[in-house]
Motif scaffolding. Structure first.
Motif, mmCIF file in Angstrom:
data_model
loop_
_atom_site.group_PDB
_atom_site.id
_atom_site.type_symbol
_atom_site.label_atom_id
_atom_site.label_comp_id
_atom_site.label_asym_id
_atom_site.label_seq_id
_atom_site.Cartn_x
_atom_site.Cartn_y
_atom_site.Cartn_z
ATOM 1 N N VAL A 190 34.867 -10.967 -13.846
ATOM 2 C CA VAL A 190 34.409 -9.946 -14.799
ATOM 3 C C VAL A 190 34.044 -10.593 -16.133
ATOM 4 O O VAL A 190 33.032 -10.261 -16.750
ATOM 5 C CB VAL A 190 35.490 -8.863 -15.001
ATOM 6 N N VAL A 191 34.872 -11.551 -16.584
ATOM 7 C CA VAL A 191 34.590 -12.259 -17.840
ATOM 8 C C VAL A 191 33.223 -12.932 -17.767
ATOM 9 O O VAL A 191 32.382 -12.767 -18.671
ATOM 10 C CB VAL A 191 35.683 -13.311 -18.130
ATOM 11 N N LEU A 192 32.976 -13.688 -16.702
ATOM 12 C CA LEU A 192 31.703 -14.391 -16.543
ATOM 13 C C LEU A 192 30.542 -13.404 -16.449
ATOM 14 O O LEU A 192 29.486 -13.605 -17.068
ATOM 15 C CB LEU A 192 31.762 -15.272 -15.289
ATOM 16 N N LEU A 208 32.675 -5.749 -8.127
ATOM 17 C CA LEU A 208 33.967 -6.164 -8.660
ATOM 18 C C LEU A 208 34.811 -4.945 -9.035
ATOM 19 O O LEU A 208 36.019 -4.907 -8.777
ATOM 20 C CB LEU A 208 33.780 -7.045 -9.898
ATOM 21 N N MET A 209 34.176 -3.951 -9.624
ATOM 22 C CA MET A 209 34.888 -2.741 -10.014
ATOM 23 C C MET A 209 35.377 -1.980 -8.779
ATOM 24 O O MET A 209 36.491 -1.450 -8.759
ATOM 25 C CB MET A 209 33.979 -1.851 -10.857
ATOM 26 N N ILE A 210 34.563 -1.929 -7.742
ATOM 27 C CA ILE A 210 34.963 -1.270 -6.495
ATOM 28 C C ILE A 210 36.140 -2.014 -5.861
ATOM 29 O O ILE A 210 37.101 -1.395 -5.380
ATOM 30 C CB ILE A 210 33.771 -1.208 -5.517
ATOM 31 N N TRP A 211 36.068 -3.343 -5.871
ATOM 32 C CA TRP A 211 37.164 -4.170 -5.322
ATOM 33 C C TRP A 211 38.457 -3.934 -6.094
ATOM 34 O O TRP A 211 39.521 -3.751 -5.509
ATOM 35 C CB TRP A 211 36.748 -5.642 -5.381
ATOM 36 N N ARG A 212 38.347 -3.899 -7.435
ATOM 37 C CA ARG A 212 39.538 -3.676 -8.258
ATOM 38 C C ARG A 212 40.116 -2.278 -8.020
ATOM 39 O O ARG A 212 41.343 -2.093 -8.001
ATOM 40 C CB ARG A 212 39.196 -3.864 -9.741
ATOM 41 N N ALA A 213 39.236 -1.287 -7.845
ATOM 42 C CA ALA A 213 39.702 0.075 -7.575
ATOM 43 C C ALA A 213 40.421 0.132 -6.228
ATOM 44 O O ALA A 213 41.452 0.802 -6.085
ATOM 45 C CB ALA A 213 38.520 1.039 -7.584
#
Length: 221
Positions: A21-23, A69-74
């Motif tokens: 997410v940072v990158l 990434l957001m879907i994976w984190r969710a």
């Protein structure tokens, strides 16, 4: 000197998401601000100058990557069996703890808030805001991306979000909101980095390095 015990704080999947997410965010901010206000092109054949097109493609691709990434984190927040579940974002609902942490950060008290969740109250409030920012910048980004397509999945998602586009004043309003949210990310990054270092200095638990090693040092009672 108090005794310290090393313990696992962040699993590999969470650390991978964090740095990805940072990158992604830094890439999106740099490319996005350039797209909004590009430099003048040098002289030469137009066919040899496709810098803006390549940059827009990079911006769109990284934006899609951030969405996954957001879907994976969710998914991890809902189904993972370790800490940092979605319920950890509710730490700020403990108003007493929230007030204690605010007073602690303002140096009005030495009392530390009790962590009932993985995150502290203010940390959970900031991350809840980050989820809202990510959601809004992804939705507005899909609308702006869909404006350049006349077929395919991108157009389908764009059409699905057409009521939101109309409610926010059309593509001009969406672009403005997309730009404003970018500054929201910059503000979050500044506060996040400052507070992470501040907590590390005060608590001396290795908070900053924990997002690399996955481990922190807790005082033994």
């Amino acid at each position: 000197m108090p005794r310290l015990r090393m313990q696992k704080e962040w699993w590999l999947s969470i650390r991978l998401i964090h740095w990805s997410v940072v990158l992604s965010v830094f890439t999106l901010l740099i490319s996005g601000f350039y797209i909004a206000d590009p430099l003048s092109h040098a002289a030469g054949a137009t066919a040899d100058k496709y810098w803006m097109g390549n940059l827009r493609a990079l911006h769109s691709g990284v934006g899609i990557f951030l969405t996954f990434l957001m879907i994976w984190r969710a998914y991890l927040g809902l189904f993972a069996k370790f800490h940092a579940r979605w319920t950890d974002l509710l730490a700020w609902t403990n108003i007493h703890n929230l007030i204690v942490q605010i007073r602690f950060y303002l140096l009005l008290t030495q009392e530390k808030p009790k962590h009932q969740y993985q995150y502290g109250p203010l940390q959970s409030l900031a991350y809840s805001g980050l989820v809202v920012l990510q959601t809004m910048i992804i939705l507005t980004g899909i609308i702006l991306l869909g404006a350049n397509y006349h077929a395919g999945l991108t157009l389908w998602f764009s059409e699905l979000l057409r009521p939101l586009e109309i409610a926010l004043g059309g593509l001009a309003g969406i672009r403005l909101l997309h730009h404003i949210i970018s500054w929201g990310f910059i503000l979050f990054i500044m506060i996040h980095v400052y507070m992470a270092i501040w907590i590390d200095v005060v608590y001396k638990e290795g908070t900053v390095s924990s997002m690399i090693s996955g481990r922190v040092f807790r005082k033994v009672e």
